[in-house]
Design a protein around this motif. Structure first.
Motif, PDB file in Angstrom:
ATOM      1  N   ALA A   1      -3.950  -5.693   0.520  1.00 29.11           N
ATOM      2  CA  ALA A   1      -3.765  -4.511   1.375  1.00 29.11           C
ATOM      3  C   ALA A   1      -5.046  -3.684   1.458  1.00 29.11           C
ATOM      4  N   LEU A   2      -5.966  -3.922   0.533  1.00 33.05           N
ATOM      5  CA  LEU A   2      -7.170  -3.085   0.468  1.00 33.05           C
ATOM      6  C   LEU A   2      -8.361  -3.710   1.184  1.00 33.05           C
TER       7      LEU A   2
ATOM      8  N   ARG B   1      -0.335   6.497   3.435  1.00 33.82           N
ATOM      9  CA  ARG B   1      -1.246   7.632   3.348  1.00 33.82           C
ATOM     10  C   ARG B   1      -0.974   8.611   4.488  1.00 33.82           C
TER      11      ARG B   1
ATOM     12  N   GLU C   1      -3.127  -1.015  -6.519  1.00 37.28           N
ATOM     13  CA  GLU C   1      -2.631  -1.349  -5.172  1.00 37.28           C
ATOM     14  C   GLU C   1      -3.051  -2.788  -4.862  1.00 37.28           C
TER      15      GLU C   1
ATOM     16  N   LEU D   1       0.863  -1.191   0.000  1.00 41.34           N
ATOM     17  CA  LEU D   1       0.000   0.000   0.000  1.00 41.34           C
ATOM     18  C   LEU D   1       0.903   1.246   0.000  1.00 41.34           C
TER      19      LEU D   1
ATOM     20  N   PRO E   1      -6.293  -4.019   6.300  1.00 37.14           N
ATOM     21  CA  PRO E   1      -7.139  -3.770   5.118  1.00 37.14           C
ATOM     22  C   PRO E   1      -8.570  -3.553   5.605  1.00 37.14           C
TER      23      PRO E   1
ATOM     24  N   VAL F   1      -6.278   3.133  -7.187  1.00 36.31           N
ATOM     25  CA  VAL F   1      -6.317   2.220  -6.047  1.00 36.31           C
ATOM     26  C   VAL F   1      -6.758   0.835  -6.526  1.00 36.31           C
TER      27      VAL F   1
ATOM     28  N   GLY G   1       3.165  -3.759   5.515  1.00 34.58           N
ATOM     29  CA  GLY G   1       3.236  -3.212   4.153  1.00 34.58           C
ATOM     30  C   GLY G   1       4.633  -2.693   3.839  1.00 34.58           C
TER      31      GLY G   1
END
Ligand SMILES: C[S@@+](CC[C@H](N)C(=O)[O-])C[C@H]1O[C@@H](n2cnc3c(N)ncnc32)[C@H](O)[C@@H]1O
Length: 315
Positions: free
Chosen positions: A243-244, A102, A239, A99, A221, A235, A142
């Motif tokens: 990870a999402l 952020r 990505e 990821l 996630p 995204v 990550g």
């Protein structure tokens, strides 16, 4: 792009054309993206960019720049094109295996450090932390950004970091090495806390006492599979799914992570979790049990409940 654009352009014109190309493709933050790509291909910094607007750029540099702009316009994240992202004042390598860190995840670090300092104050000790005596684990590391930021802030803490993805762990390990924290963090391939359980045959920890942590921190996630079609292309298509997505709804992994954390925290130990934009109603009740106390919700700069933190009760 017509080939004439790669013949000879000055910095200002190249930047203007890049911004225009990205704007046409409705790329968010078009100016920043064009700047970052130009900086990447010229190996310069922003000061140089604006101090030399009339400098002519080599055709090969322009060729690389416009090739990257076209990939960005087609949806590839800028960070995948430059291979890096800043987090907590440090530069992290990012690849499609991890990821992209952020900015809102920095709140997780702030909450963890604040709450650790408050614990020291309550115990009548100096709240200025070195991490001495603290054992910490980052679940789903990550790129390693959380574990490495904590290693920077708490130079004496013992830090573990787990991820279910071996390719993500390879990136995290490279980041730790490049940033000088390689000896400070133990990286483990693990499903949540499984590799840290006494029953796990390959556990690096044999002494049961050391399996208990002062801080468990995680940005798991948390997007729902049902939201896939609403995600930006950057995204959704670029990505890693691992990870999402936390499950069909998104909050499923918290239901596993919270009870495991209760078993792995010292009495008074802290759990600090990042939340998805709508996770709070599903996740808060999991911490409203006798095992947990001092529950706090921290909003991000957009006013979204972003960090949920709680303390393991002494019983
Ligand atoms: C949202 S990303 C967070 C990455 C990084 N900590 C950050 O904040 O930028 C979630 C990470 O959890 C990992 N992951 C997913 N399921 C996991 C599981 N069951 N156990 C351990 N890690 C998991 C993914 O591979 C991914 O690296």
């Amino acid at each position: 792009m017509p080939s004439q654009q790669t013949k000879s352009l000055d910095v200002r014109t190249a930047l203007k054309q890049g911004i225009h190309l990205l704007r046409e493709a409705r790329v968010p933050s078009d100016t920043l993206a064009a700047e970052l790509l130009l900086l990447h291909v010229t190996h310069r910094d922003r000061t140089w960019l604006y101090a030399h607007p009339e400098e002519l750029l080599d055709p090969q540099i322009l060729e690389s720049y416009f090739a990257l702009l076209r990939r960005r316009a087609a949806g590839e994240p800028t960070q995948h094109l430059t291979g890096k992202q800043e987090f907590w004042g440090l530069e992290f390598e990012v690849t499609p295996d991890v990821l992209i860190p952020r900015p809102e995840t920095e709140h997780l670090i702030e909450v963890a450090l604040d709450r650790l300092a408050v614990r020291e104050l309550r115990a009548g000790r100096d709240p200025k932390l070195t991490g001495e005596g603290l054992t910490i684990v980052d679940i789903g590391t990550g790129s390693g950004c959380i574990a490495i930021a904590l290693a920077k802030e708490l130079p004496a803490a013992k830090i573990f970091a787990t991820d279910i993805s071996p390719t993500a762990l390879a990136v995290a390990q490279r980041n730790a090495t490049r940033l000088g924290f390689t000896n400070r963090i133990t990286f483990l391939e693990s499903n949540l806390l499984a590799a840290l359980s006494p029953s796990f045959h390959q556990s690096p920890i044999t002494n049961h006492q050391s399996l208990l942590f002062d801080l468990i921190i995680s940005n798991p996630p948390y997007i729902g599979r049902k939201e896939t079609s609403n995600l930006p292309i950057e995204v959704r298509d670029h990505e890693p799914a691992s990870a999402l997505y936390g499950g069909e709804e998104g909050y499923e992994l918290y239901g596993l992570l919270i009870p495991q954390s209760a078993r792995h925290l010292k009495p008074g130990g802290l759990l600090v979790l990042e939340l998805g934009h709508d996770s709070l109603p599903a996740v808060r009740p999991l911490l409203e049990t006798p095992q947990w106390t001092n529950l706090h919700v921290t909003n991000d700069l957009a006013g979204i409940p972003r960090v949920l933190s709680a303390e393991r009760t002494a019983s």
